[in-house]
Design a protein around this motif. Structure first.
Motif, PDB file in Angstrom:
ATOM      1  N   VAL A  21      38.737  29.972  43.969  1.00 48.53           N
ATOM      2  CA  VAL A  21      38.680  30.921  45.165  1.00 48.53           C
ATOM      3  C   VAL A  21      39.378  31.927  45.262  1.00 48.53           C
ATOM      4  CG1 VAL A  21      38.296  31.103  47.668  1.00 48.53           C
ATOM      5  CG2 VAL A  21      37.282  28.906  46.420  1.00 48.53           C
ATOM      6  N   TYR A  22      40.644  31.645  45.038  1.00 52.82           N
ATOM      7  CA  TYR A  22      41.750  32.738  45.222  1.00 52.82           C
ATOM      8  C   TYR A  22      41.436  33.821  44.207  1.00 52.82           C
ATOM      9  CZ  TYR A  22      46.170  35.082  45.654  1.00 52.82           C
ATOM     10  OH  TYR A  22      47.245  36.021  45.819  1.00 52.82           O
ATOM     11  N   THR A  23      41.223  33.595  42.916  1.00 48.40           N
ATOM     12  CA  THR A  23      40.725  34.371  41.561  1.00 48.40           C
ATOM     13  C   THR A  23      39.631  35.124  42.147  1.00 48.40           C
ATOM     14  OG1 THR A  23      41.986  32.812  40.075  1.00 48.40           O
ATOM     15  CG2 THR A  23      40.517  34.444  39.399  1.00 48.40           C
ATOM     16  N   VAL A  24      38.533  34.620  42.474  1.00 53.53           N
ATOM     17  CA  VAL A  24      37.545  35.515  42.820  1.00 53.53           C
ATOM     18  C   VAL A  24      37.546  36.316  43.910  1.00 53.53           C
ATOM     19  CG1 VAL A  24      34.994  34.941  43.679  1.00 53.53           C
ATOM     20  CG2 VAL A  24      35.843  33.437  41.729  1.00 53.53           C
ATOM     21  N   LEU A  25      38.161  35.789  45.000  1.00 58.64           N
ATOM     22  CA  LEU A  25      38.507  36.586  46.028  1.00 58.64           C
ATOM     23  C   LEU A  25      39.426  37.955  45.533  1.00 58.64           C
ATOM     24  CD1 LEU A  25      38.675  34.236  49.210  1.00 58.64           C
ATOM     25  CD2 LEU A  25      36.517  35.848  48.350  1.00 58.64           C
TER      26      LEU A  25
END
Length: 183
Positions: A21-25
């Motif tokens: 999630v952190y990477t995608v956002l």
């Protein structure tokens, strides 16, 4: 090895979900910044919005404030009573902190509706706290310029990251699936 994966399944799931999630956002936000040309809203829409809202709050509190595009760098200059006190850069808009908050909440997700509502309300709260943080920092720099480094590097990051931590603790203790399993 398989026994370790089974034993620490929830920890591994949390870490992988958080990182995903952190990477995608973060990549999405980075793409937004790359494609934001700053022609209409300088330096980018969200930083510009935070700067204008900072100006409005300070003016409404009785501090004559003007926010202008910085001529030499992608930031907005904050002038209080005509005195250049601070600059609002992309890092001041609070979105990297909100991305961190969202990633943690999703990694410890609860019911879908509750998770989405908490993400939305927590993000709004973090945005408002960040805006007020900039307002108070500007006033602090006006009255106490000798404490610039302590205010900017210690006190005010402590406020925003402290708020994130409190929201995380509240989430884990009240709404996450992890709490339901332990109950």
């Amino acid at each position: 090895m398989k026994a370790l994966f089974v034993k620490y399944k929830s920890v591994i799931k949390f870490i992988l979900t958080f990182l995903l999630v952190y990477t995608v956002l973060s990549v999405g936000y980075k793409l937004y910044l790359q494609f934001s040309d700053g022609s209409k809203f300088y330096p980018d829409y969200f930083t510009h919005l935070v700067a204008v809202q900072t100006e409005n709050v300070l003016n409404n509190l009785g501090y004559p404030t003007q926010v202008l595009p910085h001529p030499d760098e992608p930031s907005m200059k904050v002038l209080l009573n005509g005195k250049y006190l601070a600059r609002i850069i992309e890092g001041c808009n609070g979105f990297s902190v909100i991305i961190l908050f969202i990633s943690f909440v999703v990694a410890f997700s609860g019911k879908l509706k509750t998770t989405l509502f908490y993400i939305l309300s927590g993000s709004v709260l973090l945005y408002v706290v960040n805006l007020l943080r900039i307002v108070v920092l500007t006033i602090g720099l006006y009255y106490y310029p000798e404490y610039k480094d302590v205010l900017h590097a210690v006190v005010f990051p402590g406020i925003i990251y402290g708020m994130v931590f409190l929201l995380w603790v509240f989430w884990v203790n009240r709404f996450s699936k992890l709490n339901k399993k332990d109950a």
